[in-house]
Scaffold this motif. Structure first.
Motif, PDB file in Angstrom:
ATOM      1  N   GLU A 586       0.824  -1.204   0.000  1.00 35.87           N
ATOM      2  CA  GLU A 586       0.000   0.000   0.000  1.00 35.87           C
ATOM      3  C   GLU A 586       0.864   1.262   0.000  1.00 35.87           C
ATOM      4  O   GLU A 586       0.521   2.253  -0.661  1.00 35.87           O
ATOM      5  CB  GLU A 586      -0.921  -0.006   1.224  1.00 35.87           C
ATOM      6  N   ILE A 587       1.985   1.242   0.731  1.00 36.13           N
ATOM      7  CA  ILE A 587       2.879   2.409   0.728  1.00 36.13           C
ATOM      8  C   ILE A 587       3.413   2.653  -0.674  1.00 36.13           C
ATOM      9  O   ILE A 587       3.411   3.786  -1.180  1.00 36.13           O
ATOM     10  CB  ILE A 587       4.031   2.189   1.735  1.00 36.13           C
ATOM     11  N   SER A 588       3.875   1.601  -1.319  1.00 41.29           N
ATOM     12  CA  SER A 588       4.390   1.734  -2.686  1.00 41.29           C
ATOM     13  C   SER A 588       3.299   2.190  -3.647  1.00 41.29           C
ATOM     14  O   SER A 588       3.540   3.007  -4.545  1.00 41.29           O
ATOM     15  CB  SER A 588       4.979   0.399  -3.140  1.00 41.29           C
ATOM     16  N   LYS A 589       2.082   1.687  -3.445  1.00 44.34           N
ATOM     17  CA  LYS A 589       0.961   2.050  -4.328  1.00 44.34           C
ATOM     18  C   LYS A 589       0.636   3.538  -4.210  1.00 44.34           C
ATOM     19  O   LYS A 589       0.426   4.224  -5.223  1.00 44.34           O
ATOM     20  CB  LYS A 589      -0.252   1.197  -3.946  1.00 44.34           C
ATOM     21  N   ILE A 590       0.597   4.062  -2.972  1.00 44.95           N
ATOM     22  CA  ILE A 590       0.293   5.484  -2.768  1.00 44.95           C
ATOM     23  C   ILE A 590       1.347   6.362  -3.442  1.00 44.95           C
ATOM     24  O   ILE A 590       1.034   7.334  -4.146  1.00 44.95           O
ATOM     25  CB  ILE A 590       0.204   5.797  -1.261  1.00 44.95           C
ATOM     26  N   ILE A 591       2.620   6.015  -3.249  1.00 44.25           N
ATOM     27  CA  ILE A 591       3.699   6.837  -3.804  1.00 44.25           C
ATOM     28  C   ILE A 591       3.680   6.801  -5.328  1.00 44.25           C
ATOM     29  O   ILE A 591       3.823   7.842  -5.993  1.00 44.25           O
ATOM     30  CB  ILE A 591       5.056   6.352  -3.255  1.00 44.25           C
ATOM     31  N   GLU A 592       3.487   5.620  -5.919  1.00 41.73           N
ATOM     32  CA  GLU A 592       3.491   5.523  -7.386  1.00 41.73           C
ATOM     33  C   GLU A 592       2.301   6.251  -7.996  1.00 41.73           C
ATOM     34  O   GLU A 592       2.413   6.850  -9.072  1.00 41.73           O
ATOM     35  CB  GLU A 592       3.490   4.052  -7.807  1.00 41.73           C
TER      36      GLU A 592
END
Length: 671
Positions: A586-592
């Motif tokens: 989820e962290i990677s998804k938000i940033i991307e």
């Protein structure tokens, strides 16, 4: 008069070291004279001794058995010979007959005796051969006592150093090591700070003013059955004015004020900390009503049982136990109040925080925009300014600054003005001081290639473009590609001071932060390592959204934040490995998502981005006005300015009245 002062110079001050030096010289002198080193005794060899024996020059040979040495005494006739003229006169000898003329170091005693006996028999000599032993009582005494003197001297030196120096007073001498090191302030001479010198901190000032009133007029509260609080704990980030507030209490209370740090109780000797606590409270009770202020109380007030892996007796815990006993032990009529300050309230022991000890916890927070204006007014009093400064503007330019930071800004501005040979400090000096403190020292001579400079310009222009186009991003103040500190360029924003933050606001800020890397991708189709600080910032924000604030739909309304601060002692995560993988996803998804959003914004405004970057390369520093010429008026600027102005002045300005409100007012007037 001048001549008299020259002819009568000041006498040197007497020192006890002179006595020690004189005793040492006397001992060395006795040792030197006693051993006969200053007489004209001359060393000789075995062959020379045999020659002197054959010639009949030797009257007596004294063999010292314990030192393997032989002393040779010549006859009076031999002393008249030229061969012995070097040993004829003995100026330092107490008696010529008592001092030998020659001395000889022999090897084996038996062989030496046989040689002398044979020579006496061959030459028919009547030379006296005698035996003796020598003892250097002074030397033996010094050698025996010297180790003990050294040990005692080193022990005294260490004790004096550890107990606070060699001066007199409490804690100064060896036997005063258990005395309190608290400094007693005299309200007439030692402190001049008052509540007028403390800007902002309105709520905290009200609390401590009431404490001062307790001490000045206790009957006002006790007559109704109330009890005077025993302690107040000042909690807050560093630099917010906790110690300054305590100094103001010392200046206003007009009562004895004992000030010391938590580390003053800590000592390597067992029982010293507890003894100092007892002595401190005894002095305070004798001078009551009084105030005790302990700065950085977390040095002794940490939770017991933590980090004590050895299982041994912990001196810090003993000190804390004594402090707990003293605070809960003295009666309410002693009029002794304990003030303490710390920025680590999460690590303090629960027994210290309970009611009855520290009854009140006063939180000293970072100042808001109005309080920053008041702090500027205090610190600008000694500053010589060239114009009437807009304090509202300076307060807006320093979001998140503590009182210590603002004091540093004022001082740095004065230094910058003096460096530029100015007669007074101007507004630009304050702006340069803010840049210096936030960004670091300007490095105009840093070697940067043309390609790197172009990349930096587009990177910073990307930040400015994205933040200008997003509603909730912080409005831009200026953009620069002049290196400062560790950064090669910077974009300065004026963030809105919010008490709560919504997900769309955090996402807009993350998107603006990723605008720099997105600009490199859009313009050069390549990315670089220049976005390290940006990536660090957005990763922390995204992790906070998912694991702390519960703003992610996939993870849900969960938080893994521990406000008690006890999680730092744990070795396990508060979630499973499967949840950890979901969190990372989820962290990677938000940033991307925000990175792609920034790319889309820059693709739609690519021509304006290029224009802005070219102007930045030309001028190196551009301001908000340059962006308005390129992008036009920011659509969200008016609403932000109005809110900011309302928050700044503390009162609403005259607003436009709608048609419905006019009709309602007319109806009221007609009635």
């Amino acid at each position: 008069m001048a001549k008299e002062s020259n002819t009568n110079p000041k006498k040197p001050r007497f020192s006890s070291w002179w006595i020690y030096g004189l005793i040492a010289i006397l001992l060395i002198g006795f040792q030197f004279f006693g051993s006969g080193n200053l007489s004209s005794t001359k060393k000789t060899t075995t062959s020379e001794l045999q020659e002197y024996l054959r010639n009949g020059d030797i009257e007596k040979i004294l063999i010292i058995t314990n030192t393997r040495q032989a002393k040779v005494f010549l006859t009076n006739e031999a002393l008249q010979k030229d061969v012995h003229k070097d040993v004829k006169d003995q100026p330092f000898a107490l008696s010529p007959s008592a001092s030998p003329q020659y001395v000889l170091d022999y090897g084996d005693l038996q062989n030496f005796e046989n040689e002398i006996k044979d020579l006496k028999t061959e030459n028919n000599l009547d030379t006296i051969v005698d035996y003796d032993t020598e003892s250097n009582y002074l030397g033996d005494f010094l050698i025996g006592i010297l180790p003990f003197v050294l040990i005692i001297g080193i022990w005294i030196y260490l004790m004096r150093r550890m107990s606070g120096g060699g001066g007199g007073g409490a804690g100064g001498q060896i036997f005063n090591i258990g005395k309190s090191k608290a400094k007693l302030f005299d309200e007439k001479t030692d402190t001049r700070t008052s509540f007028k010198d403390v800007a902002g901190l309105e709520g905290a000032k009200e609390e401590v003013e009431e404490i001062v009133e307790f001490l000045k007029n206790p009957d006002k509260y006790t007559s109704l059955g109330g009890k005077i609080p025993k302690g107040a704990l000042l909690v807050g980030p560093p630099g917010t004015g906790k110690t300054l507030l305590a100094k103001a209490v010392a200046g206003e209370a007009k009562v004895p004020f004992f000030s010391l740090s938590g580390s003053d109780f800590v000592e390597m000797f067992v029982g010293v900390g507890a003894s100092r606590v007892r002595d401190l409270f005894k002095q305070a009770k004798d001078k009551s009503p009084a105030i005790i202020f302990i700065d950085e109380i977390d040095a002794i007030g940490r939770a017991r049982g933590k980090n004590n892996f050895t299982g041994s007796n912990d001196e810090r815990e003993n000190t804390l136990n004594q402090l707990l006993t003293e605070m809960d032990g003295f009666g309410t009529n002693t009029n002794v109040i304990v003030l303490a300050a710390t920025n680590r309230a999460d690590v303090l022991d629960k027994a210290l925080m309970r009611a009855g000890r520290f009854d009140r916890q006063i939180y000293v927070d970072l100042p808001d925009i109005r309080e920053r204006k008041e702090i500027f007014e205090v610190h600008l009093r000694p500053i010589k300014t060239a114009e009437t400064l807009d304090l509202d503007f300076l307060a807006r330019q320093t979001p998140g600054f503590s009182g210590a930071d603002i004091a540093n800004v004022c001082n740095e501005a004065a230094l910058i003005a003096a460096r530029k040979e100015k007669k007074a400090v101007t507004k630009q000096d304050f702006l340069d001081a803010v840049d210096r403190i936030v960004g670091g020292l300007e490095k105009k001579n840093k070697i940067i290639t043309a390609g790197e400079k172009k990349t930096i310009a587009y990177h910073e222009a990307g930040h400015a473009t994205v933040s200008w186009m997003l509603e909730h991003a912080a409005p831009l103040v200026k953009v620069t590609i002049v290196p400062r500190g560790q950064s090669l360029g910077a974009a300065w924003y004026l963030p809105e001071e919010r008490l709560i933050v919504r997900p769309e606001q955090m996402k807009d800020e993350m998107c603006a932060t990723l605008g720099g890397r997105a600009a490199e991708k859009v313009i050069f189709d390549k990315i670089s390592t220049g976005a390290l600080s940006d990536l660090e910032k957005v990763t922390k924000q995204a992790r906070a959204m998912v694991t702390i604030y519960g703003l992610n739909e996939e993870i849900g309304n969960l938080t893994y934040y521990d406000s008690s601060g006890q999680s730092e002692y744990g070795f396990t995560k508060p979630y499973s490995e499967e949840t950890a993988q979901r969190i990372d996803t989820e962290i990677s998804k938000i940033i991307e998502e925000q990175y792609q959003r920034a790319v889309e914004v820059l693709e739609a405004n690519k021509d304006k981005l290029i224009t802005l970057a070219e102007r930045l390369l030309e001028k190196e520093v551009i301001f908000k006005e340059d962006l308005e010429k390129i992008f036009g008026q920011r659509p969200f600027e008016k609403e932000f300015d109005q809110k900011g102005q309302e928050n700044l002045n503390g009162e609403k300005k005259t607003e436009e009245i709608t048609v419905e409100e006019k009709e309602e007012e007319e109806k009221k007037e007609n009635k």
